[in-house]
Design a protein around this motif. Structure first.
Motif, PDB file in Angstrom:
ATOM      1  N   UNK A   1      -1.559  11.377   3.295  1.00  0.00           N
ATOM      2  CA  UNK A   1      -2.253  12.664   3.245  1.00  0.00           C
ATOM      3  C   UNK A   1      -1.273  13.831   3.316  1.00  0.00           C
ATOM      4  N   UNK A   2      -0.213  13.650   4.089  1.00  0.00           N
ATOM      5  CA  UNK A   2       0.775  14.718   4.235  1.00  0.00           C
ATOM      6  C   UNK A   2       1.699  14.828   3.031  1.00  0.00           C
ATOM      7  N   UNK A   3       2.029  13.680   2.437  1.00  0.00           N
ATOM      8  CA  UNK A   3       2.941  13.686   1.289  1.00  0.00           C
ATOM      9  C   UNK A   3       2.565  12.550   0.352  1.00  0.00           C
ATOM     10  N   UNK A   4       1.535  12.745  -0.470  1.00  0.00           N
ATOM     11  CA  UNK A   4       1.054  11.658  -1.322  1.00  0.00           C
ATOM     12  C   UNK A   4       2.052  11.276  -2.416  1.00  0.00           C
ATOM     13  N   UNK A   5       2.121   9.990  -2.671  1.00  0.00           N
ATOM     14  CA  UNK A   5       2.849   9.502  -3.845  1.00  0.00           C
ATOM     15  C   UNK A   5       2.290   8.142  -4.218  1.00  0.00           C
TER      16      UNK A   5
ATOM     17  N   UNK B   1       7.464  -1.042   5.258  1.00  0.00           N
ATOM     18  CA  UNK B   1       8.040  -0.817   3.929  1.00  0.00           C
ATOM     19  C   UNK B   1       7.655   0.557   3.392  1.00  0.00           C
ATOM     20  N   UNK B   2       6.419   0.947   3.613  1.00  0.00           N
ATOM     21  CA  UNK B   2       5.927   2.218   3.069  1.00  0.00           C
ATOM     22  C   UNK B   2       6.549   3.426   3.760  1.00  0.00           C
ATOM     23  N   UNK B   3       6.779   3.323   5.068  1.00  0.00           N
ATOM     24  CA  UNK B   3       7.207   4.491   5.841  1.00  0.00           C
ATOM     25  C   UNK B   3       8.699   4.515   6.137  1.00  0.00           C
ATOM     26  N   UNK B   4       9.388   3.386   5.951  1.00  0.00           N
ATOM     27  CA  UNK B   4      10.812   3.365   6.208  1.00  0.00           C
ATOM     28  C   UNK B   4      11.146   3.327   7.682  1.00  0.00           C
TER      29      UNK B   4
ATOM     30  N   UNK C   1       0.199   5.131  -1.987  1.00  0.00           N
ATOM     31  CA  UNK C   1      -1.188   4.831  -2.358  1.00  0.00           C
ATOM     32  C   UNK C   1      -1.365   3.333  -2.600  1.00  0.00           C
ATOM     33  N   UNK C   2      -0.389   2.723  -3.253  1.00  0.00           N
ATOM     34  CA  UNK C   2      -0.477   1.290  -3.534  1.00  0.00           C
ATOM     35  C   UNK C   2      -0.475   0.482  -2.232  1.00  0.00           C
ATOM     36  N   UNK C   3       0.448   0.803  -1.314  1.00  0.00           N
ATOM     37  CA  UNK C   3       0.502   0.102  -0.036  1.00  0.00           C
ATOM     38  C   UNK C   3      -0.768   0.334   0.782  1.00  0.00           C
ATOM     39  N   UNK C   4      -1.275   1.579   0.726  1.00  0.00           N
ATOM     40  CA  UNK C   4      -2.500   1.905   1.457  1.00  0.00           C
ATOM     41  C   UNK C   4      -3.682   1.121   0.903  1.00  0.00           C
TER      42      UNK C   4
END
Length: 361
Positions: free
Chosen positions: A240-244, A304-307, A248-251
């Protein structure tokens, strides 16, 4: 599909009470970095609600019409989302109260309870002339529990429950072997009982043979789910803060897994409350296996998504990510899947609906 907008007034009250405690600690408010003192304050508040939290398999709530088992699991999942150490203690406390209720023991003393039922110590616990002698391993909360509900093997090699007041001389607590990083704060120890007073409760094998054994096992899985859902919420916030696209795929991947598992939790809660005398072992083993898989997947995919940043800079995220892989090892992995296979085969063999395939719609 069951709606996620379910009103649980008890959960709302508990959240308000816990939030008030956390609000008194400025550091906890900003980072959810819990001190030992704050953990114990939160636990004390939760224990004060014990009588209001329904036992599993106790039907539907009068006012809301909700499954009482679901209400209980929602509370456990919420506490797990705050801290898995606290929920480890609290779930054990509630489990002890539910076991005693199920076996008809009505003289439950006030205080913090725990269930310690692990076996396998080379000097196992024994009961001789009213005294508990020997060792019990894997005792979480050993240094803070008021009363322990423990099992031992009697002269017939049958499991027997007894109650031990932990405020006695002759109890030695050794946590030197507890080297865990995840779940480090649980105060898990090996306890040596040197001839302390104990009271037998229930019949032989009452702990293992009762339907509630499996109902309680599902409650532990609700804790795993609560932590998993909370970790996934960090990914939602990040998107929500920084969409890419990759977020979106991981979510989408994690959201699908959690939504399916959530529906199975609703189903299992209704199953337990509508057929309370049955243990539902297969359904609950499947539920636990599913939640364990989702928990492992959530830790991996959200990471993986957030590092590295939340693992290193967010105390709450880092703690949940470290604790959850240890907590889910309360599952028995391949052994559980083996039992699911055996029970599934039995279900096929005993099918009374003329279906060659029990998974057929």
């Amino acid at each position: 599909m069951r709606s996620t907008n379910i009103k649980n007034d008890l959960l709302k009250d508990i959240k308000v009470a816990v939030d008030k405690i956390i609000a008194t600690d400025t550091q906890a408010m900003s980072t959810l970095n819990l001190t030992a003192a704050l953990r114990h304050k939160i636990l004390d508040i939760l224990v004060s609600y014990s009588k209001d939290i329904p036992h599993p398999a106790s039907g539907m709530a009068e006012h809301s019409g909700l499954s009482n088992t679901l209400i209980r699991w929602q509370v456990l999942a919420y506490v797990a989302s705050i801290d898995l150490t606290i929920v480890k203690w609290f779930e054990s406390h509630l489990d002890a109260l539910s076991i005693l209720n199920e076996i008809g023991y009505g003289k439950v003393a006030k205080g913090l309870w725990a269930v310690w039922a692990a076996e396998g110590h080379p000097d196992p616990l024994r009961y001789e002339q009213g005294k508990a002698i020997g060792h019990k391993a894997w005792c979480s909360g050993a240094g803070m529990v008021d009363y322990a509900l423990v099992n031992y093997r009697n002269s017939n090699n049958q499991s027997q429950l007894m109650i031990i007041d932990m405020h006695q001389a002759g109890i030695e607590i050794n946590n030197s072997e507890w080297q865990a990083v995840g779940m480090q704060a649980t105060d898990t120890a090996t306890v040596k009982f040197c001839g302390v007073s104990a009271s037998l409760v229930g019949k032989e094998n009452a702990y293992l043979d009762r339907a509630g054994f499996w109902h309680g096992a599902a409650g532990v899985a609700a804790c795993w789910y609560g932590a998993s859902a909370c970790l996934a919420s960090y990914l939602t916030t990040a998107y929500q803060q920084k969409p890419n696209d990759y977020k979106a795929m991981y979510l989408g991947e994690i959201g699908t897994a959690l939504a399916i598992t959530q529906q199975y939790l609703y189903y299992a809660a209704d199953l337990i409350d509508t057929e309370p005398s049955l243990c539902h072992e297969l359904a609950i083993r499947q539920l636990r296996a599913q939640i364990e898989k989702v928990a492992r997947h959530t830790v991996e995919i959200v990471g993986q998504a957030l590092g590295a940043a939340p693992f290193c800079r967010n105390a709450h995220f880092a703690r949940l990510s470290a604790d959850l892989p240890v907590f889910i090892r309360q599952s028995h992995g391949a052994f559980d899947l083996q039992k699911i296979g055996e029970l599934t085969n039995l279900l096929h063999s005993n099918s009374t609906h003329g279906q060659a395939n029990v998974w057929q719609l």
